[in-house]
Scaffold this active site. Structure first.
Site, PDB file in Angstrom:
ATOM      1  CG  HIS A  79      77.829  69.289  54.148  1.00  0.00           C
ATOM      2  ND1 HIS A  79      77.771  70.603  54.530  1.00  0.00           N
ATOM      3  CD2 HIS A  79      76.623  68.761  54.469  1.00  0.00           C
ATOM      4  CE1 HIS A  79      76.583  70.861  55.078  1.00  0.00           C
ATOM      5  NE2 HIS A  79      75.872  69.754  55.042  1.00  0.00           N
ATOM      6  CG  ASN A 152      73.822  73.401  57.641  1.00  0.00           C
ATOM      7  OD1 ASN A 152      74.931  72.925  57.406  1.00  0.00           O
ATOM      8  ND2 ASN A 152      72.696  72.752  57.384  1.00  0.00           N
ATOM      9  CG  HIS A 343      78.960  61.658  65.070  1.00  0.00           C
ATOM     10  ND1 HIS A 343      77.623  61.900  64.879  1.00  0.00           N
ATOM     11  CD2 HIS A 343      79.031  60.441  65.673  1.00  0.00           C
ATOM     12  CE1 HIS A 343      76.920  60.888  65.347  1.00  0.00           C
ATOM     13  NE2 HIS A 343      77.748  59.989  65.841  1.00  0.00           N
TER      14      HIS A 343
HETATM   15 FE1  HDE Z   1      74.487  66.668  57.891  1.00  0.00          FE
HETATM   16  N1  HDE Z   1      75.496  65.083  57.123  1.00  0.00           N
HETATM   17  N2  HDE Z   1      72.786  65.572  57.919  1.00  0.00           N
HETATM   18  N3  HDE Z   1      73.402  68.282  58.480  1.00  0.00           N
HETATM   19  N4  HDE Z   1      76.105  67.781  57.811  1.00  0.00           N
HETATM   20  C1  HDE Z   1      76.772  65.071  56.758  1.00  0.00           C
HETATM   21  O1  HDE Z   1      78.325  63.394  57.312  1.00  0.00           O
HETATM   22  C2  HDE Z   1      72.744  64.227  57.822  1.00  0.00           C
HETATM   23  C3  HDE Z   1      72.066  68.317  58.760  1.00  0.00           C
HETATM   24  C4  HDE Z   1      76.255  69.062  58.256  1.00  0.00           C
HETATM   25  O2  HDE Z   1      82.467  69.320  57.060  1.00  0.00           O
HETATM   26  C5  HDE Z   1      77.294  63.706  56.419  1.00  0.00           C
HETATM   27  O3  HDE Z   1      80.572  63.308  57.367  1.00  0.00           O
HETATM   28  C6  HDE Z   1      71.412  63.773  58.066  1.00  0.00           C
HETATM   29  C7  HDE Z   1      71.729  69.501  59.482  1.00  0.00           C
HETATM   30  C8  HDE Z   1      77.584  69.538  57.975  1.00  0.00           C
HETATM   31  O4  HDE Z   1      82.661  67.142  57.228  1.00  0.00           O
HETATM   32  C9  HDE Z   1      76.081  62.816  56.683  1.00  0.00           C
HETATM   33  C10 HDE Z   1      70.678  64.905  58.271  1.00  0.00           C
HETATM   34  C11 HDE Z   1      72.915  70.185  59.618  1.00  0.00           C
HETATM   35  C12 HDE Z   1      78.232  68.475  57.353  1.00  0.00           C
HETATM   36  C13 HDE Z   1      75.040  63.817  57.127  1.00  0.00           C
HETATM   37  C14 HDE Z   1      71.541  66.018  58.197  1.00  0.00           C
HETATM   38  C15 HDE Z   1      73.930  69.419  58.987  1.00  0.00           C
HETATM   39  C16 HDE Z   1      77.291  67.397  57.276  1.00  0.00           C
HETATM   40  C17 HDE Z   1      77.957  63.598  55.074  1.00  0.00           C
HETATM   41  C18 HDE Z   1      69.184  65.051  58.522  1.00  0.00           C
HETATM   42  C19 HDE Z   1      73.128  71.560  60.273  1.00  0.00           C
HETATM   43  C20 HDE Z   1      79.656  68.480  56.820  1.00  0.00           C
HETATM   44  C21 HDE Z   1      79.434  63.546  55.316  1.00  0.00           C
HETATM   45  C22 HDE Z   1      68.593  64.281  59.327  1.00  0.00           C
HETATM   46  C23 HDE Z   1      72.952  71.564  61.671  1.00  0.00           C
HETATM   47  C24 HDE Z   1      80.633  68.084  57.879  1.00  0.00           C
HETATM   48  C25 HDE Z   1      79.546  63.420  56.750  1.00  0.00           C
HETATM   49  C26 HDE Z   1      82.040  68.188  57.340  1.00  0.00           C
HETATM   50  C27 HDE Z   1      77.587  66.150  56.742  1.00  0.00           C
HETATM   51  C28 HDE Z   1      73.810  63.423  57.506  1.00  0.00           C
HETATM   52  C29 HDE Z   1      71.088  67.356  58.335  1.00  0.00           C
HETATM   53  C30 HDE Z   1      75.285  69.873  58.927  1.00  0.00           C
HETATM   54  C31 HDE Z   1      75.604  61.960  55.553  1.00  0.00           C
HETATM   55  C32 HDE Z   1      70.964  62.334  58.043  1.00  0.00           C
HETATM   56  C33 HDE Z   1      70.347  69.901  60.013  1.00  0.00           C
HETATM   57  C34 HDE Z   1      78.149  70.920  58.294  1.00  0.00           C
HETATM   58  O5  HDE Z   1      76.321  61.905  57.709  1.00  0.00           O
END
Ligand code: HDE
Length: 708
Positions: A79, A152, A343
């Site tokens: 992202h 998402n 978060h």
């Molecule tokens: Fe994320 N995801 N994600 N994700 N995600 C990040 O956090 C992660 C997942 C989502 O505009 C990271 O700050 C794991 C689902 C958005 O700043 C990180 C898993 C959904 C954003 C991270 C998922 C999301 C992130 C990277 C699976 C929809 C952007 C930068 C287990 C519900 C937020 C950050 C923004 C961002 C981890 C799966 C949505 C790495 C480990 C499912 C919208 O922490």
């Protein structure tokens, strides 16, 4: 005291007021160093002689250069490319029966929000219109602390357990040896991963559908994906899934257009959002919830904790509980959009977690990644991340600490400060779910069905949507070099639907499956098809092609009619400047063919005016404009001599001829023509109605014969 301490409740502008003291304008000021020392010259470094070496003692040079050298912070690991806006949220009615979350109790309260939309795979500088999932993260600055709904635009995920996330992201990101391709899943490592993890099947169907190339951030849904809990004042818990429903409906680009936009305007989505907010056309989304009683946990043929499954809306209706309005652009991209830290673990009393194994892993990852990206444990003090609710605790020090904590007490319990700050009777209490089990590295049996909902999704698509998915397979899997992986894709998706697999096989040069395909699921879920969405012409953009000699009355009446319906019109001509009508009146040109293209508009209109049309007919860019708009199924309108431009384009091969004598309005698959009209009202009404339909998909059967 902050605002919430003073007034008890936030309002729509509370966050703006909180940010205000941190803002700094530099107009009409003298230049200084960071130490506030006035600078006399910032163009020449201090040298020993005007042709001599630069001197170490030049503190202004050193400070300026050092700060510049350290300007970048790591981009988000996923992202990375995003765009943030401010707004506010209001609930429609008290949700006290279901949750004690304060921002969902009182319809008169406006809770400030900050939303960051994003793509997942591309780096910060990649293009907006890549085929990808869109992030839709919302921070609610509520009176009982920050609540983040990190969502998402696709309701399911690739994997079921967070421990697979690093593997999945490594596979979809550019390949590590050559960093190719940027912002794309169309390469070997990703499809190698997909075919090794059948749990991805459902998500892949969504990813290859039109949902992954939205027309605008304002025209896509948001989904919390994971299963959460609502907990009310009495401690009763229900399972909940969150939804955002855009009031303008769900609408997408077509793939050819998305690819071209990536070159012509890589900022297409962020520009759209910035512009509509500047113009006062505030995007609106309704917050919806699907709720299940605890007793219903095992009532479905899927596991409600499995993040690769939807709760079909026909089985579990979405209750719309409030509306979010996005009404303010940021002051500074870095300070707000780049530094905001979301978060899923930022919850408030009344919202709790389920045992969804993807959610459980997310609860670790987000805080962990902020520590690196934002340089330490004090990122909650960055203005955009500060809650409106007061913050009092014994956390101290660390890089970039801003608060000057008074007093000598930084521990609990204490006598020196009467135990303050002390735990609250209204503090967050985790839902006391009874849990027992052996420590095992296992996936639940109830997570093993990987195909039924992929078939449900496929069954729910219209023929147009199905064709788009097949075309997307051709592009994505057609870009895979390894033939065995292409074959594996065909074999895997045969489990979803036999006809789908046959079609993929044909396009990617693989062997069609020999075993019968499908899951036997015959049901469909109308809510997942974007073709059933809200239709509206509001905020759409219409290109008006005109040159000197145009019919002034037709053009100005059309612009007025469009404006009345909230549709934006722009005049496109060979050159910027003014164009003069047949009767000598002038209009200003908005764009020329170099600075824009049909892909930047939802529709095109050509007015009459003999001289104007004679020029346009010989202008290749204008002909291309019409052909391309036609190919992308957009509304095309022409009046009087304007019809002759359409006759001169290649779209004529697929529409009926438009004779000189035509006096009746003809609407053929969104191509609207009429001659011999004096008043344009009837025509403009039909034209706007056609624009509201978004696209005229019936044309796609014929697009092969139109050059784009
Ligand atoms: Fe994320 N995801 N994600 N994700 N995600 C990040 O956090 C992660 C997942 C989502 O505009 C990271 O700050 C794991 C689902 C958005 O700043 C990180 C898993 C959904 C954003 C991270 C998922 C999301 C992130 C990277 C699976 C929809 C952007 C930068 C287990 C519900 C937020 C950050 C923004 C961002 C981890 C799966 C949505 C790495 C480990 C499912 C919208 O922490």
């Amino acid at each position: 005291m902050n605002q919430v301490e003073q007034q008890g409740k936030p309002n729509a502008s509370s966050k703006q007021q909180q940010l205000e003291p941190y803002t700094q304008s530099h107009a009409n000021e003298e230049l200084t160093t960071n130490q506030g020392v006035k600078v006399s010259n910032t163009d020449d470094s201090l040298k020993a002689g005007s042709r001599g070496p630069t001197l170490m003692e030049d503190f202004h040079f050193r400070e300026k250069m050092t700060h510049f050298d350290h300007e970048r912070i790591p981009e988000r690991v996923v992202h990375a490319r995003g765009f943030g806006v401010h707004g506010y949220f209001q609930c429609y009615e008290s949700m006290a029966e279901y949750t004690k979350a304060k921002f969902l109790q009182d319809p008169s309260v406006q809770t400030p929000v900050f939303v960051r939309f994003s793509t997942v795979v591309g780096s910060r500088g990649s293009a907006d219109t890549a085929r990808d999932v869109r992030g839709f993260a919302t921070k609610f600055y509520t009176e009982d602390g920050n609540y983040d709904l990190v969502a998402n635009n696709i309701p399911v995920f690739f994997i079921q357990d967070a421990i697979k996330f690093p593997d999945m992201v490594h596979a979809i990101k550019p390949e590590p040896h050559n960093e190719i391709p940027q912002a794309s899943a169309a390469h070997d490592t990703f499809w190698d991963f997909v075919t090794s993890h059948t749990e991805t099947a459902h998500m892949i169907m969504w990813l290859l559908s039109d949902r992954a190339i939205p027309r605008s951030f304002r025209m896509m849904e948001g989904f919390g994906v994971n299963t959460f809990r609502f907990v009310n004042e009495q401690g009763k818990s229900r399972f909940v899934k969150f939804h955002w429903k855009p009031l303008l409906g769900i609408h997408s680009l077509v793939w050819d257009e998305a690819q071209k936009l990536a070159g012509k305007d890589p900022d297409y989505h962020r520009r759209d959002l910035w512009n509509v907010i500047t113009e006062g056309n505030y995007p609106e989304f309704e917050l919806g919830v699907q709720m299940l009683e605890e007793e219903q946990e095992f009532s479905f043929d899927f596991d409600i904790l499995d993040p690769t499954k939807i709760w079909p809306e026909e089985l579990v209706p979405v209750k719309r509980i409030g509306k979010m309005t996005l009404n303010r652009n940021v002051e500074n991209f870095f300070a707000e959009t780049e530094q905001v830290a979301f978060h899923p673990g930022h919850v408030v009393p009344g919202i709790d977690f389920s045992n969804d194994p993807l959610l459980q892993g997310r609860l670790f990852s987000y805080l962990d990644t902020q520590l690196l990206r934002l340089g330490g444990p004090n990122f909650a003090e960055i203005p955009i991340n500060r809650p409106l609710a007061p913050v009092h605790n014994n956390q101290r020090d660390g890089f970039h600490r801003m608060t000057i904590d008074r007093g000598r007490v930084s521990y609990f319990p204490n006598h020196l400060q009467s135990n303050s700050p002390q735990p609250s009777a209204n503090g967050y209490v985790h839902y006391a779910e009874k849990v027992e089990g052996k420590k095992v590295r296992e996936r639940s049996q109830s997570f093993q069905d990987h195909y039924s909902q992929a078939t449900l999704f496929w069954n729910s698509m219209t023929p147009t949507e199905k064709q788009h998915i097949i075309d997307a397979f051709y592009f994505e899997v057609g870009s895979v070099q390894d033939k065995s992986i292409r074959q594996r894709v065909v074999d895997m998706f045969n489990n979803v639907d036999g006809e789908l697999a046959n079609q993929i096989a044909q396009g990617v040069g693989a062997t069609p499956p020999t075993t019968p395909g499908g899951t036997g699921v015959t049901a469909s879920s109308p809510a997942v098809s974007v073709m059933n969405s809200v239709q509206s012409a509001k905020t759409r953009k219409v290109a008006i092609l005109a040159e000197d000699g145009f019919n002034y009355q037709e053009v100005t009446q059309m612009i007025q009619a469009l404006r009345t319906e909230g549709v934006k019109a722009e005049i496109i001509s060979k050159n910027l400047g003014m164009i003069t009508s047949a009767d000598g009146l002038q209009l200003e040109v908005d764009k020329n063919y170099v600075t824009t293209g049909s892909i930047m508009y939802d529709a095109v209109y050509v007015a009459g005016g003999l001289q104007s049309i004679n020029t346009l007919r010989t202008h290749g860019d204008a002909i291309h404009f019409i052909n391309e708009a036609f190919k992308h199924c957009k509304t095309i309108g022409a009046t009087n001599e304007g019809v002759d431009l359409l006759n001169a384009s290649q779209i004529m091969g697929v529409t009926t001829a438009m004779p000189e004598s035509q006096a009746q309005l003809v609407n053929e698959l969104g191509v609207l023509t009429v001659r011999n009209i004096s008043n344009i009202t009837d025509f403009s009404n039909s034209f706007i109605q056609a624009v509201s339909q978004h696209r005229h998909w019936g044309r796609e059967m014929q697009k092969g014969s139109v050059p784009g």
